[in-house]
Design a protein around this motif. Structure first.
Motif, PDB file in Angstrom:
ATOM      1  N   GLY A  88       0.855  -1.190   0.000  1.00 42.13           N
ATOM      2  CA  GLY A  88       0.000   0.000   0.000  1.00 42.13           C
ATOM      3  C   GLY A  88       0.883   1.229   0.000  1.00 42.13           C
ATOM      4  O   GLY A  88       1.804   1.353  -0.815  1.00 42.13           O
ATOM      5  N   ASP A  89       0.621   2.110   0.991  1.00 39.86           N
ATOM      6  CA  ASP A  89       1.392   3.351   1.075  1.00 39.86           C
ATOM      7  C   ASP A  89       2.730   3.171   1.788  1.00 39.86           C
ATOM      8  O   ASP A  89       3.605   4.034   1.723  1.00 39.86           O
ATOM      9  N   ALA A  90       2.844   2.092   2.546  1.00 42.60           N
ATOM     10  CA  ALA A  90       4.024   1.911   3.411  1.00 42.60           C
ATOM     11  C   ALA A  90       5.185   1.308   2.627  1.00 42.60           C
ATOM     12  O   ALA A  90       5.021   0.322   1.903  1.00 42.60           O
ATOM     13  N   VAL A  91       6.334   1.940   2.763  1.00 44.03           N
ATOM     14  CA  VAL A  91       7.515   1.500   2.000  1.00 44.03           C
ATOM     15  C   VAL A  91       8.695   1.373   2.956  1.00 44.03           C
ATOM     16  O   VAL A  91       8.951   2.283   3.756  1.00 44.03           O
ATOM     17  N   ILE A  92       9.388   0.261   2.868  1.00 42.62           N
ATOM     18  CA  ILE A  92      10.617   0.102   3.656  1.00 42.62           C
ATOM     19  C   ILE A  92      11.796   0.295   2.714  1.00 42.62           C
ATOM     20  O   ILE A  92      11.865  -0.353   1.660  1.00 42.62           O
ATOM     21  N   ILE A  93      12.691   1.196   3.099  1.00 41.61           N
ATOM     22  CA  ILE A  93      13.909   1.374   2.305  1.00 41.61           C
ATOM     23  C   ILE A  93      15.114   0.910   3.134  1.00 41.61           C
ATOM     24  O   ILE A  93      15.053   0.873   4.364  1.00 41.61           O
ATOM     25  N   VAL A 188      20.810   0.280   7.450  1.00 46.83           N
ATOM     26  CA  VAL A 188      19.659   0.734   8.246  1.00 46.83           C
ATOM     27  C   VAL A 188      18.415   0.683   7.359  1.00 46.83           C
ATOM     28  O   VAL A 188      18.453   1.094   6.202  1.00 46.83           O
ATOM     29  N   ARG A 189      17.309   0.160   7.934  1.00 44.78           N
ATOM     30  CA  ARG A 189      16.042   0.154   7.208  1.00 44.78           C
ATOM     31  C   ARG A 189      15.065   1.148   7.845  1.00 44.78           C
ATOM     32  O   ARG A 189      14.969   1.225   9.080  1.00 44.78           O
ATOM     33  N   LEU A 190      14.404   1.917   6.993  1.00 46.74           N
ATOM     34  CA  LEU A 190      13.499   2.964   7.476  1.00 46.74           C
ATOM     35  C   LEU A 190      12.115   2.759   6.887  1.00 46.74           C
ATOM     36  O   LEU A 190      11.969   2.278   5.751  1.00 46.74           O
ATOM     37  N   ARG A 191      11.089   3.137   7.660  1.00 47.04           N
ATOM     38  CA  ARG A 191       9.693   2.988   7.250  1.00 47.04           C
ATOM     39  C   ARG A 191       9.165   4.346   6.787  1.00 47.04           C
ATOM     40  O   ARG A 191       9.072   5.284   7.565  1.00 47.04           O
ATOM     41  N   LEU A 192       8.841   4.431   5.512  1.00 45.63           N
ATOM     42  CA  LEU A 192       8.383   5.709   4.951  1.00 45.63           C
ATOM     43  C   LEU A 192       6.998   5.523   4.342  1.00 45.63           C
ATOM     44  O   LEU A 192       6.447   4.425   4.380  1.00 45.63           O
ATOM     45  N   SER A 193       6.460   6.601   3.774  1.00 49.08           N
ATOM     46  CA  SER A 193       5.092   6.507   3.266  1.00 49.08           C
ATOM     47  C   SER A 193       4.943   7.264   1.949  1.00 49.08           C
ATOM     48  O   SER A 193       5.588   8.286   1.738  1.00 49.08           O
ATOM     49  N   ARG A 194       4.055   6.727   1.110  1.00 49.99           N
ATOM     50  CA  ARG A 194       3.742   7.438  -0.145  1.00 49.99           C
ATOM     51  C   ARG A 194       2.759   8.585   0.126  1.00 49.99           C
ATOM     52  O   ARG A 194       2.532   9.415  -0.743  1.00 49.99           O
ATOM     53  N   THR A 195       2.157   8.603   1.338  1.00 47.92           N
ATOM     54  CA  THR A 195       1.270   9.709   1.704  1.00 47.92           C
ATOM     55  C   THR A 195       1.956  10.534   2.784  1.00 47.92           C
ATOM     56  O   THR A 195       2.312   9.986   3.834  1.00 47.92           O
TER      57      THR A 195
END
Ligand code: EPU
Length: 349
Positions: A88-93, A188-195
Motif C-alpha cells: 500500500g502506502d508503506a515503504v521500507i527502504i 539501516v532500514r526505514l519505514r516511509l510513506s507514499r502519503t
C-alpha cells in the motif's frame, strides 16, 4: 576497492570540527566482503596490546577528537540505497551505513517517499544516525526506524536490531553505552510513506513556508524550508569547523522547571514525558558565551549551542571552552549540561 589500511593517518578532513589529529591506524571499509579481513586485522592489532575497541567513523560530524586516538579507526564507506518492501502506502527502504544522510533524504523524496523531510540537511552518515537517534524540527530517527544490521567486530558475526533492541532515547541509543563499541552498523532500514503526514508545528517551519508563499506544502517543500532554516542558523562545517549542537537540551523534573522559569523569565521549556526539556542554547547565551572566542575555539555567533573551530583549535581547546560553559551554566542554573558529541582521547565531559 577492498579494504584500505593507512598508518599515521591525518584526520583533519575526516571530522567536521576540523581537528588536526592523526590516527595510529585507519581502515576504510568499502565492501561487506572485506569484513572478515577487517575483523581479523583488528584481532591481530588487539593481540599486539591494543586493548581499546576500534572507533567507527561515519561522517565524523558528531565527534570531538581531544587527542590523537590510539585505538584503530574504521571508516565506514559502504554504499547502496534500495526499496526493499512496499505494501500500500508503506515503504521500507534500506541504506548502507556509509551513505551520507542528506542525500538519502533527497533520494527518498525523489522516490515520492515522505517521512524524513524534517531531518533534511543533518550532517553525517546513515550508519551514525541511529547511534544518537538524530532529530530535528519535531521528528527523530526512531519515528521512522524499522531495523538495522550490525556486525560484532570481535567475533565477526552479524545480527539485526529492531527499535526495541536499539533502546532509543533523546540523542541516545544502546550503541552509545558501555560494551556497544564492538558493533559496526552496516545498514539501516526505514519505514516511509507514499502519503505525507507533515509535521509543521516545530519552531519556524510554518513561518518559513508562509514566507515562500506555500499554502499546501509537499514533503519536499518542508525539506527545503528546514534546509533554509538550518543554513541560516547553523554554521556550515565546510566553512567553519563544528559538530552541530555541542550539548543536549537537559531534561529536568517539572517542579525544578517551574521554579527555574519563575527565576529566569523567558527560559524556553518543552514538556517531554513526565519531565521538562529546557533550552541549553538559551542558558549558554544568558551566561554570556554567545559569539565568544578563546584562541581558535569559540561559540557560534548565531547559535549558542554550537561550538566552533575558528582555524586550528586543538580538541583540548574546544574541550576547555566546553568545560567553562558547563561550569557557568551549573553555577547560574543548577543544571549540569551533557555533551552531545562523542569525545575521543579524553574523558567524556
Ligand atoms: N536559543 C537561544 N539562543 C541561541 C539559540 C537558540 O536562546 O543562540 C533559543 C531559541 O530562541 C529557541 C530555543 O533556544 O527558543 C531552541 O532553539 P533551536 O530551535 O535552535 O533548537 P535547539 O534546542 O537549540 C535542537 C537540536 C538541534 C536541532 C534543533 C531543531 C539538540 C541538542 N539540538 O536545538 O539539533 O536542529 O533543535 O530541531 O537537541 C544537533 O543535534 O546537532 C542539532 C543541531
Amino acid at each position: 576497492m577492498g579494504l584500505v589500511r593507512q598508518a599515521d593517518a591525518p584526520l583533519r578532513g575526516l571530522n567536521t570540527f576540523g581537528i588536526d589529529a592523526r590516527a595510529r591506524l585507519l581502515w576504510r571499509l568499502e565492501s561487506l566482503d572485506d569484513l572478515p579481513q577487517l575483523c581479523e586485522a583488528l584481532r591481530d592489532d588487539a593481540g599486539k596490546g591494543q586493548a581499546q575497541p576500534p572507533l567507527i567513523l561515519g561522517g565524523g560530524s558528531n565527534l570531538l577528537i581531544a587527542d590523537d586516538p590510539q585505538q584503530p579507526i574504521v571508516q565506514m564507506a559502504l554504499r547502496g540505497l534500495r526499496i526493499v518492501h512496499e505494501v500500500g502506502d508503506a515503504v521500507i527502504i534500506e541504506a548502507a551505513a556509509g551513505e551520507a544522510w542528506d542525500p538519502l533524504v533527497r533520494w527518498t523524496l525523489s522516490q515520492g517517499l515522505a517521512g524524513l523531510e524534517n531531518l533534511a540537511l543533518i550532517p553525517g552518515t546513515v550508519g551514525a544516525a541511529p547511534i544518537q537517534n538524530i532529530g530535528a524540527y519535531g521528528v527523530e530517527l526512531r519515528d521512522h526506524f524499522e531495523s538495522l544490521d550490525a556486525v560484532d567486530l570481535g567475533s565477526g558475526t552479524g545480527r539485526s536490531f529492531d527499535a526495541r533492541d536499539c533502546a532509543f532515547g533523546y540523542r541516545d541509543s544502546v550503541f552509545k553505552h558501555a560494551g556497544a563499541a564492538r558493533w559496526l552498523v552496516t545498514s539501516v532500514r526505514l519505514r516511509l510513506s507514499r502519503t505525507a503526514d507533515l509535521k509543521l508545528d516545530y519552531g519556524e517551519i510554518r513561518a518559513e513556508l508562509a514566507e515562500a508563499c506555500i499554502v499546501a506544502p509537499t514533503a519536499t517543500d518542508v525539506a527545503d524550508a528546514v534546509s533554509r532554516i538550518r543554513r541560516r542558523k547553523l554554521p556550515d562545517p565546510a566553512v567553519i569547523g563544528n559538530a552541530g549542537s555541542f550539548f543536549k537540551n537537559p531534561l529536568i523534573e517539572a517542579e525544578q522547571a517551574t521554579a527555574l522559569a519563575t527565576r529566569e523569565p523567558g527560559l524556553p521549556c518543552w514538556p517531554s514525558g513526565d519531565q521538562v526539556k529546557v533550552s541549553a542554547a538559551w542558558m549558554i547565551e544568558r551566561c554570556g558565551f554567545k559569539g565568544m572566542r578563546v584562541g581558535h575555539a569559540g561559540v557560534h555567533e548565531r547559535h549558542a549551542l554550537v561550538l566552533v573551530n575558528h582555524g586550528h583549535a586543538g580538541g583540548g581547546e574546544i574541550l576547555a571552552l566546553a568545560s567553562r560553559i558547563r561550569d557557568a551554566v551549573a553555577t547560574r542554573f543548577g543544571i549540569r549540561l551533557e555533551a552531545e558529541p562523542v569525545v575521543v582521547g579524553a574523558p567524556q565531559l
